[in-house]
Scaffold this active site. Structure first.
Site, PDB file in Angstrom:
ATOM      1  N   ARG A  35       0.830  -1.215   0.000  1.00 38.59           N
ATOM      2  CA  ARG A  35       0.000   0.000   0.000  1.00 38.59           C
ATOM      3  C   ARG A  35       0.863   1.263   0.000  1.00 38.59           C
ATOM      4  O   ARG A  35       0.454   2.289  -0.545  1.00 38.59           O
ATOM      5  CB  ARG A  35      -0.938  -0.003   1.214  1.00 38.59           C
ATOM      6  CG  ARG A  35      -2.090  -0.967   1.021  1.00 38.59           C
ATOM      7  CD  ARG A  35      -2.996  -1.006   2.212  1.00 38.59           C
ATOM      8  NE  ARG A  35      -4.275  -1.600   1.870  1.00 38.59           N
ATOM      9  CZ  ARG A  35      -5.198  -1.923   2.753  1.00 38.59           C
ATOM     10  NH1 ARG A  35      -4.993  -1.713   4.029  1.00 38.59           N
ATOM     11  NH2 ARG A  35      -6.337  -2.440   2.364  1.00 38.59           N
ATOM     12  N   LYS A 202     -15.503 -16.027   6.253  1.00 40.04           N
ATOM     13  CA  LYS A 202     -16.821 -15.506   6.611  1.00 40.04           C
ATOM     14  C   LYS A 202     -17.681 -15.210   5.403  1.00 40.04           C
ATOM     15  O   LYS A 202     -17.250 -14.567   4.450  1.00 40.04           O
ATOM     16  CB  LYS A 202     -16.636 -14.218   7.415  1.00 40.04           C
ATOM     17  CG  LYS A 202     -16.241 -14.478   8.845  1.00 40.04           C
ATOM     18  CD  LYS A 202     -16.473 -13.241   9.661  1.00 40.04           C
ATOM     19  CE  LYS A 202     -16.688 -13.587  11.115  1.00 40.04           C
ATOM     20  NZ  LYS A 202     -16.960 -12.394  11.891  1.00 40.04           N
ATOM     21  N   GLY A 348      -7.474  -7.458   0.480  1.00 35.17           N
ATOM     22  CA  GLY A 348      -7.469  -8.291   1.680  1.00 35.17           C
ATOM     23  C   GLY A 348      -6.451  -9.423   1.651  1.00 35.17           C
ATOM     24  O   GLY A 348      -5.353  -9.282   1.107  1.00 35.17           O
ATOM     25  N   GLY A 371     -12.601  -4.396   1.537  1.00 33.61           N
ATOM     26  CA  GLY A 371     -13.978  -3.961   1.800  1.00 33.61           C
ATOM     27  C   GLY A 371     -14.506  -3.050   0.711  1.00 33.61           C
ATOM     28  O   GLY A 371     -15.649  -3.196   0.261  1.00 33.61           O
TER      29      GLY A 371
END
Ligand code: AMP
Length: 389
Positions: A35, A202, A348, A371
């Site tokens: 990043r 998830k 992610g 996200g």
């Protein structure tokens, strides 16, 4: 919406919201600086324009006094200094005299980085709650605002939406532009067949994305622990594999609506995530934990990928923290890397896997925002982008 190149930046004081929310290990070292590297194009463009650069970013969540020690951006400023070959003036505060004095003494091409914006969350969630007084203060520090933090564009925080609402001159930076250029076409007009690969643990965080993708994608290949929730929903034995219990009904609903969802047909099964001895099985026993997709599943998934023109991938195929269970993720990376297709990785854990396994340059685009890219795929407008518009 304005791009950075639409503004006259010459000699101006530019506030850049970057996404330096990088993983840091127990020793305080940065584990993946992707990043930071991805922000360099915007920073270098501002340096070429003789700007005074003020960087704002968050790092993790800040909930306790203890977090103030663990979540300082100082280590990030040091890494940026190495990457730019320039001094980065780190100010260990988010407001006050130290910030004001440092900024008023800046010269052209100076880079100043303020402390973690979420330090402001300790006092009534001022950053995450988009406190307008704080946003106004940060906006007052510069002439121009550039939002280049794609990873936080799905959040309305003081340091992105708040500043944008309190400053006239604003635009998105090169990274946000690159993310939108790569992600929007696959949502609006993907070259077909369009295959989505989903993994990770998830389902609950991805329910709306899956709902939207069921409408848009031609095939949805599900691996990782997520697959066990779908298999259990079908009444298949999943042993002690990780299940997202609260999403079982949703999984049943999706399976009844569509036959686009393709599930694993074999597994690497063991009795613990730390055990490197596994058995390849088509049917799990009651004590088995499925920790990776097996060879037949890899071939099955590859047969769908082979006929696809666009791939979007979110979520690892196995418990990749143990290298023994990285095989499925690695095999798919390798297979996709050899194809001439549009291949997008949605941030992610999957982005970290692809980068750490050495495949970053083989994909069309590896997003910096997990996200944010999922919310774009849900069909939502991102507030961080909306505030620039
Ligand atoms: P998520 O945050 O939902 O994207 O999930 C990422 C996590 O899923 C990573 O920590 C993976 O290790 C984990 N994961 C993927 N597959 C499995 C599996 N078969 N069993 C347990 N954890 C898994």
């Amino acid at each position: 919406m304005k791009k950075i190149t639409d503004l006259d930046l010459k000699g101006k004081k530019v506030i850049i919201r970057v996404d330096y929310n990088v993983p840091i290990n127990d020793k305080g070292e940065i584990v993946d600086d992707n990043r930071i590297r991805e922000s360099l194009q915007t920073i270098n463009y501002c340096l070429d324009n003789d700007c005074k650069i003020i960087l704002l970013s968050h790092l993790g969540k800040v909930k306790t006094e203890e977090d103030l020690k663990k979540k300082s951006l100082r280590v990030v400023a040091e890494r940026l200094s190495e990457l730019t070959n320039k001094e980065v003036i780190f100010v260990g505060a988010t407001r006050g005299d130290l910030v004001n004095n440092t900024i008023s003494n800046m010269k052209a091409k100076d880079i100043v980085m303020l402390e973690n914006t979420r330090f402001e969350d300790l006092d009534g969630k001022k950053e995450s709650g988009c406190d307008n007084e704080l946003a106004k203060y940060w906006a007052s520090l510069g002439d121009v605002f550039i939002n280049d933090a794609f990873g936080t564009c799905h959040r309305a925080h003081a340091s992105n939406v708040g500043i944008a609402n309190n400053i006239k001159e604003k635009a998105v930076g090169f990274l946000v532009q690159k993310e939108l250029d790569n992600l929007l076409p696959i949502i609006n007009e993907p070259a077909r067949p369009f295959t989505v690969i989903l993994g990770g643990a998830k389902i609950v965080d991805k329910i709306e994305t899956i709902r939207n993708l069921v409408k848009k994608a031609d095939y949805i290949l599900v691996g990782g622990a997520m697959a066990y929730t779908f298999l259990k929903a079908k009444g298949i034995e999943t042993g002690k594999s990780l299940i997202d219990e609260e999403s079982l009904d949703f999984a049943k609903e999706m399976l009844s609506l569509t036959d686009k969802i393709i599930l694993p047909v074999d597994h690497l099964a063991s009795d613990s995530v730390d055990n490197n001895n596994y058995t390849t099985k088509e049917e799990l026993d009651i004590n088995d934990i499925g920790l990776d997709i097996g060879p037949k599943t890899i071939s099955l998934f590859e047969s769908y990928i082979e006929k696809s023109k666009t791939i979007f991938w979110n979520g690892p195929m196995g418990y990749y923290e143990n290298p023994t269970y990285q095989n499925g993720t690695k095999e798919l990376c390798d297979y996709i890397s050899k194809l001439d297709i549009t291949s997008i990785v949605g941030g992610g854990d999957t982005a970290s896997c692809v980068i750490n396994m050495g495949y970053k340059d083989k994909f069309t685009h590896v997003s910096t925002g997990g996200g944010a890219s999922l919310e774009l795929l849900e069909g939502k407008d991102l507030p961080g982008i909306g505030a620039i518009k």
